[in-house]
Design an enzyme around this catalytic site. Structure first.
Site, mmCIF file in Angstrom:
data_model
loop_
_atom_site.group_PDB
_atom_site.id
_atom_site.type_symbol
_atom_site.label_atom_id
_atom_site.label_comp_id
_atom_site.label_asym_id
_atom_site.label_seq_id
_atom_site.Cartn_x
_atom_site.Cartn_y
_atom_site.Cartn_z
ATOM 1 N N LYS A 88 24.191 60.414 -75.088
ATOM 2 C CA LYS A 88 23.162 61.125 -74.314
ATOM 3 C C LYS A 88 22.984 62.552 -74.851
ATOM 4 O O LYS A 88 21.861 63.051 -74.969
ATOM 5 C CB LYS A 88 23.540 61.136 -72.823
ATOM 6 C CG LYS A 88 23.452 59.737 -72.202
ATOM 7 C CD LYS A 88 24.056 59.653 -70.809
ATOM 8 C CE LYS A 88 24.069 58.209 -70.321
ATOM 9 N NZ LYS A 88 24.699 58.016 -69.009
ATOM 10 N N GLN B 217 28.724 60.973 -65.168
ATOM 11 C CA GLN B 217 28.979 59.660 -65.752
ATOM 12 C C GLN B 217 29.887 58.839 -64.835
ATOM 13 O O GLN B 217 30.911 59.324 -64.358
ATOM 14 C CB GLN B 217 29.604 59.821 -67.154
ATOM 15 C CG GLN B 217 29.681 58.544 -67.962
ATOM 16 C CD GLN B 217 28.323 57.938 -68.318
ATOM 17 O OE1 GLN B 217 27.322 58.638 -68.399
ATOM 18 N NE2 GLN B 217 28.281 56.637 -68.518
ATOM 19 N N ASP C 214 19.259 60.215 -63.122
ATOM 20 C CA ASP C 214 19.790 58.840 -63.109
ATOM 21 C C ASP C 214 19.061 57.977 -62.077
ATOM 22 O O ASP C 214 19.160 56.748 -62.109
ATOM 23 C CB ASP C 214 21.283 58.853 -62.728
ATOM 24 C CG ASP C 214 22.186 58.697 -63.945
ATOM 25 O OD1 ASP C 214 21.758 58.092 -64.939
ATOM 26 O OD2 ASP C 214 23.342 59.176 -63.869
HETATM 27 N N1 GUN Z 1 27.782 54.503 -66.238
HETATM 28 C C1 GUN Z 1 27.205 53.391 -66.750
HETATM 29 N N2 GUN Z 1 25.859 53.508 -66.751
HETATM 30 C C2 GUN Z 1 25.587 54.720 -66.235
HETATM 31 C C3 GUN Z 1 24.379 55.422 -65.994
HETATM 32 O O1 GUN Z 1 23.256 54.945 -66.237
HETATM 33 N N3 GUN Z 1 24.517 56.663 -65.457
HETATM 34 C C4 GUN Z 1 25.704 57.192 -65.163
HETATM 35 N N4 GUN Z 1 25.740 58.424 -64.608
HETATM 36 N N5 GUN Z 1 26.855 56.572 -65.362
HETATM 37 C C5 GUN Z 1 26.788 55.340 -65.912
#
Ligand code: GUN
Length: 295
Positions: A52, A96, A119
């Site tokens: 990211k 995350q 998100d």
């Molecule tokens: N863990 C797995 N997928 C995601 C996601 O799309 N966002 C976040 N914050 N954590 C994750």
């Protein structure tokens, strides 16, 4: 059969965002900024967050990665989020997941300012999506909608069968496909572990979205000729021939299903790259909305 190229579409989204950042810079305006919080050092989470941050760099967004030890208290983590909420230079916040067991993911998600919830996990974002209001749609469902749109796939009046009811994929996809919008206006059947006749239902589908995390679950005998097949599965299966030691397997038995399908997403290279691009797009939307609504 046309293979849906998630790499191509995600690159188009990224190029568009990079262009917008250049235009902002030319006007002397700052770039959008994504803040990520990583708690502990889970291998998968490290990889995802690094990706990211790299995406932000490539597009020209600012990014901040806050690394916190897995011993951090829930209280201290919530304080970190509140600081980011207050920071006027930060447009999007992601924490995350998964988090250590002593921390409530619900409390964490609920603490993120909904205006920065890129998100799309905050109950306000989910509620707005259900109500058909403008909002942040979580990255994978948003990425799937972008693919349907890019390939101009007709959805109105179609029967969509979504397999899997997770809060971050199956449930939102079923809501988005049934909305009075494009993509949308489908009649949606949402299948899950208690659905007795998934094969029969799937055979009636014009659009199949497989999001259960069971490699090869959707086989050739489950798909109607001409159906659109969207594979969200990304199960890691040991593969000594790969540098990483694993390969990604989708929920669809691609070789059997592809000859039947009108459109199909491969794994890898289908929905996966779109998930990353969708988060970047949400970060840009957060930036724009804050610029519009804050004095
Ligand atoms: N863990 C797995 N997928 C995601 C996601 O799309 N966002 C976040 N914050 N954590 C994750």
């Amino acid at each position: 059969m046309q293979k849906i190229d998630g790499k191509l579409v995600s690159q188009a989204v990224r190029d568009d965002l990079a262009q917008k950042v250049k235009e902002l810079a030319a006007k002397g305006q700052r770039a959008p900024h994504l803040a990520a919080i990583l708690v502990g050092n889970d291998g998968g989470s490290e990889t995802y967050v690094a990706a990211k941050v790299k995406d932000c760099e490539e597009i020209g967004f600012g990014s901040t990665l806050t690394r916190l030890p897995d011993t951090i208290t829930e209280h201290a983590l919530l304080d970190e989020i509140r600081k980011l909420n207050q920071d006027s230079e930060i447009d999007g916040i992601i924490v995350q997941l998964p988090l250590p067991r002593h921390i409530s993911p619900e409390k964490v998600i609920n603490t993120i300012d909904p205006g920065k919830d890129v998100d799309g996990f905050h109950p306000e974002s989910v509620g707005r999506m259900v109500g058909g209001m403008p909002t942040f749609v979580s990255a994978t469902p948003f990425g799937i909608m972008m693919l349907l749109e890019y390939y101009k796939i007709e959805t109105k009046g179609k029967h969509a069968v979504v397999i899997g009811r997770s809060a971050i994929v199956g449930t939102p996809v079923s809501i988005l496909l049934s909305r009075n919008a494009y993509p949308g206006n489908c009649t949606v059947t949402l299948c899950h572990s208690a659905t007795p006749n998934i094969r029969d239902l799937c055979l009636q589908a014009d659009i199949v979205v497989a999001a259960i995390g069971k490699p090869g679950f959707v086989t050739g005998d489950m798909v109607k000729p001409g159906a659109v097949v969207i594979d969200v599965g990304t199960t890691r299966v040991a593969d000594p021939s790969k540098k990483t030691g694993f390969s990604l397997k989708g929920d669809v038995a691609f070789d059997e299903v592809a000859p039947l399908a009108s459109f199909i997403t491969p794994v890898p290279g289908g929905v996966g790259p779109m998930t990353r691009a969708a988060l970047m797009k949400n970060t840009f939307l957060a930036y724009e909305a804050r610029r519009t609504f804050t004095p």
